[in-house]
Design an enzyme around this catalytic site. Structure first.
Site, PDB file in Angstrom:
ATOM      1  N   ALA A  62       0.840  -1.219   0.153  1.00 36.39           N
ATOM      2  CA  ALA A  62      -0.108  -0.146  -0.091  1.00 36.39           C
ATOM      3  C   ALA A  62       0.926   1.274  -0.013  1.00 36.39           C
ATOM      4  CB  ALA A  62      -1.093  -0.056   1.413  1.00 36.39           C
ATOM      5  N   GLY A 112       0.137  -5.589   0.285  1.00 34.34           N
ATOM      6  CA  GLY A 112      -0.863  -5.329  -0.497  1.00 34.34           C
ATOM      7  C   GLY A 112      -0.314  -5.995  -2.005  1.00 34.34           C
ATOM      8  N   GLU A 115      -0.980  -9.552  -1.473  1.00 35.43           N
ATOM      9  CA  GLU A 115      -2.449  -9.676  -1.840  1.00 35.43           C
ATOM     10  C   GLU A 115      -2.854  -9.562  -3.019  1.00 35.43           C
ATOM     11  OE1 GLU A 115      -4.270  -8.127   2.393  1.00 35.43           O
ATOM     12  OE2 GLU A 115      -3.323  -6.648   1.356  1.00 35.43           O
ATOM     13  N   GLU A 135       2.781  -5.933   7.483  1.00 38.55           N
ATOM     14  CA  GLU A 135       1.687  -4.947   7.935  1.00 38.55           C
ATOM     15  C   GLU A 135       1.782  -4.750   9.601  1.00 38.55           C
ATOM     16  OE1 GLU A 135      -0.019  -5.931   4.023  1.00 38.55           O
ATOM     17  OE2 GLU A 135       0.953  -6.941   5.444  1.00 38.55           O
TER      18      GLU A 135
END
Length: 749
Positions: A62, A112, A115, A135
């Protein structure tokens, strides 16, 4: 900040994440990714899809700087829709594609980024790539369905450590664990394209959690993992939230229900002060290298001279050599030089024995150091670091010799931990080439470096010292030239209050426990034994004033003097008569320690002599007096212009003193945990009580470190005037106030 899309002749659409340097998932990139996936799904010419990253990097996760957009509306905005809903929608588009989607993981895939790869139906990985969920290190959890997907492809014993520690998995291990489906042998995009053309869609969301994973979850696996995580990261709330998400994934609910649990938990963490603290530190580290107004280029550096072959000088030499710098190591006596080289060699050969360093490499390192007794051997060095004992006359003497035996443009730096560097530099013909380089001991282990700007340091000198710190892999923070700089000036109040509390009735054990419960790696008494009880005792003796107080040391001294007169300095002074490998406040035996009964008895003697009646002191009072005194000194340092920004002080305390990361550093803690109005109120109480005590009892030395710093008072006044509403989200009020002040006056930096 977008994605590139191209359709190959064979009908495979290649969608490339393109946001240099790490292809972070900025809002605009996510929108582009979602749109391009939808476009190629609708294109009848496209048979399959490959997602990859530009520049040999898949995706770093992110775009953390955009979290402010999520936080801005406040938690009330997410009652109906969790904060990561938009991210989930992008994952759902990829996952729900009727055409096969393959991730070509051509480099790091973190957070991310992983992900996105897990939202694809299959994954091909480059042999040098790795995957991970970092994270938790920001007090968060994977908010893009990662907690729900990873347990469907990887065994619990692989998935949980990835989620709870942030530890990445290299390509080979990721393949073995089932996180990826194939290892590329050549062109990764080509191999991903062939896989996409040969396989039907297989979304992870449609896969059940393996029975073996469910059995482990409900057989105590999650409870055990949570207990370990809580013990390892005391006080952190993210691990428990992650466990809740995994428990939801392994339960009877659907994939979509699990993602809703993940979304709610992510939102809670996003708004938590802990995550705010860790994100603050993340950005603070990036800020320390920025020096406003500095445009000079650093000087090239190939050879470093180090004056003093003791523990500090040897540690600095190790740092330099391991980064490819030639080193000239000088000491005053051959036996001191030999001892220093023996210590340095021992560290590298110890690494050889443990299999951490090839023997040939260790020998090459040793060959990069030239031991010498002659100042003349510094003649071709680019930078000198002086690391001789903390005696002003000695520092000046060696600086005179360095001035005569170095090139005119050689930087001459001092490792002093608190002496006035401007005074040391005054003996140089050109003091503009002098700065402080305050390494923390042991220098080859500790990451912090305080670069101390002197009054006459040139821009080139500053730029070179900052580049030197970066080259060595240090967290190099530019600070001003005041007593103790930032770190030691603030820790002095903490140490003084620890001694005062001990005199008033707190036990050694209570002081240690309160500090450790706060999150410090050790208590103030253990810290004193580690550093050495004699450090400032010797300085007071040299000054001929045993009651002398400065910004770097202050009373009460009664117990310290009693210890030092008996040669009990702490860990560095063994006592064979009782089988102790160190003796100070504690008796140290191996890794075990206990308060010395003689110290406990001596405290009774000291109290009686000073007319102090011991009392039970609440833990809350102990914590306030230890840390509020330190924080108040931080406000003074910032207000006096000896730190560029409040976050620099936080970085000093994180990497130099082990301040708990979850609290964000002392300045962040003050504003976001305590609240500045409360801090001001409590400081006034402690200041009045402290003044009453030393006024009534003439055996007590006067101290003023509880008197509220002017900057703190100004900050509270600004808050009361509504200034916080005008300050951008994430900007500390103290920095905003200082910004206004600097427009009307110069900083010391």
């Amino acid at each position: 900040m977008t994605t590139q899309c191209a359709v190959r002749p064979d009908g495979v659409a290649v969608v490339t994440l393109d946001n240099a340097p790490v292809n972070s998932l900025a809002e605009s990139l996510l929108e582009s990714l979602k749109a391009n996936i939808a476009k190629v799904v609708a294109d009848p010419k496209v048979k399959a899809i490959v997602v990859t990253g530009a520049g040999g990097f898949f995706c770093g996760g992110a775009e953390i700087s955009e979290f402010a957009k999520l936080i801005g509306p406040g938690p009330g905005a997410y009652k109906e829709r969790h904060a990561s809903k938009g991210f989930h929608e992008v994952m759902d588009v990829i996952d729900g594609s009727p055409k096969t989607v393959v991730a070509a993981v051509n480099g790091l895939a973190l957070g991310g980024g992983l992900e996105v790869a897990l939202a694809c139906h299959y994954r091909v990985i480059s042999p040098k790539a790795s995957v991970g969920f970092p994270e938790v290190q920001l007090g968060l959890l994977p908010g893009g369905q990662g907690t729900q997907r990873i347990v469907r492809v990887a065994p619990l014993e692989v998935a949980l450590p990835m989620l709870l520690t942030g530890a990445p998995q290299k390509a080979e291990k990721a393949l073995k664990a089932g996180i990826v489906d194939a290892m590329a042998k050549g062109d990764i995009v080509e191999e991903a394209a062939q896989l996409a053309l040969s396989k039907p869609p297989a979304p992870i969301s449609k896969r059940p959690v393996p029975n073996a994973t469910r059995f482990k979850c409900y057989g105590g696996g999650l409870d055990g993992a949570e207990a370990q995580a809580v013990n390892r990261a005391k006080g952190m709330i993210a691990p428990s939230a992650i466990i809740s998400c995994v428990r939801a994934a392994c339960g009877s609910g659907s994939f979509q229900e699990g993602t809703e649990v993940e979304g709610r938990e992510f939102t809670k963490l996003l708004f938590s002060v802990q995550s705010g603290a860790l994100r603050h530190l993340f950005f603070s580290e990036k800020m320390i290298s920025k020096v406003p107004g500095l445009k000079a280029a650093p000087a090239p550096m190939k050879k470093v001279g180090i004056l003093g072959a003791g523990l500090m000088g040897g540690g600095i030499a190790i740092c330099c050599v391991q980064k490819g710098l030639q080193v000239v190591l000088k000491d005053a006596k051959q036996e001191w030089l030999d001892a220093g080289m023996k210590s340095i060699t021992g560290i590298w050969m110890g690494q050889v024995k443990r299999g951490r360093l090839p023997e040939a490499k260790a020998k090459s390192y040793i060959g990069m150091i030239k031991p010498t007794l002659a100042f003349e051997d510094f003649k071709d060095c680019d930078l000198i670091v002086e690391a001789v004992p903390e005696i002003m006359s000695l520092k000046k003497e060696v600086f005179l010799a360095l001035d005569q035996n170095t090139k005119p443009d050689t930087l001459i730096c001092t490792n002093t931990s608190g002496l006035n560097i401007d005074e040391i530099a005054s003996v140089l013909k050109d003091p503009s080439r002098c700065m402080g380089t305050h390494f923390f001991s042991p220098a080859n282990v500790m990451q912090l470096l305080e670069n101390v700007r002197t009054a006459k340091a040139s821009d080139k000198t500053i730029a070179t010292c900052m580049a030197f710190g970066k080259l060595l892999g240090k967290k190099a923070v530019l600070v001003g030239n005041c007593d103790g700089f930032v770190g030691n000036r603030m820790i002095a109040t903490y140490a003084s209050q620890a001694s005062t509390l001990l005199e008033e009735g707190a036990s050694v054990e209570q002081l240690e426990r309160v500090a450790e419960d706060f999150g410090m790696p050790m208590g103030p008494m253990s810290l004193g034994d580690l550093v050495g009880q004699e450090l400032f005792w010797k300085q007071r003796k040299a000054a001929g004033d045993m009651k002398k107080q400065t910004k770097t040391y202050m009373g009460p001294y009664d117990l310290t003097d009693w210890l030092c007169e008996r040669n009990r300095f702490g860990l560095k002074t063994p006592d064979k008569s009782i089988g102790a490998n160190g003796r100070g406040i504690f008796i140290h035996k191996g890794r075990d320690k206990k308060p010395d009964p003689e110290v406990v008895a001596q405290m009774d003697v000291i109290r009686k002599a000073k007319g102090i009646t011991a009392r039970a002191i609440p833990d809350e009072e102990v914590e306030e007096r230890l840390f509020f005194s330190m924080i108040n000194e931080g406000f003074r340092i910032l207000g006096e212009g000896f730190a560029q920004r409040s976050s620099d002080i936080d970085i000093v305390y994180l990497y130099g003193y082990g301040f708990p990361p979850a609290k964000g550093g002392p300045m962040f803690y003050a504003e976001n945990y305590v609240g500045l109005p409360k801090l001001l109120e409590r400081l006034k109480v402690h200041a009045a009580e402290t003044k009453r005590k030393y006024t009534e009892n003439k055996t007590l030395l006067p101290v003023d470190y509880f008197e509220p710093a002017p900057l703190l008072i100004e900050c509270v006044e600004a808050l009361n005037a509504g200034m916080k509403k005008k300050v951008p989200l994430g900007v500390p009020i103290m920095d905003a106030v200082m910004g206004l002040k600097k427009k009307g006056g110069a900083s010391k930096l």
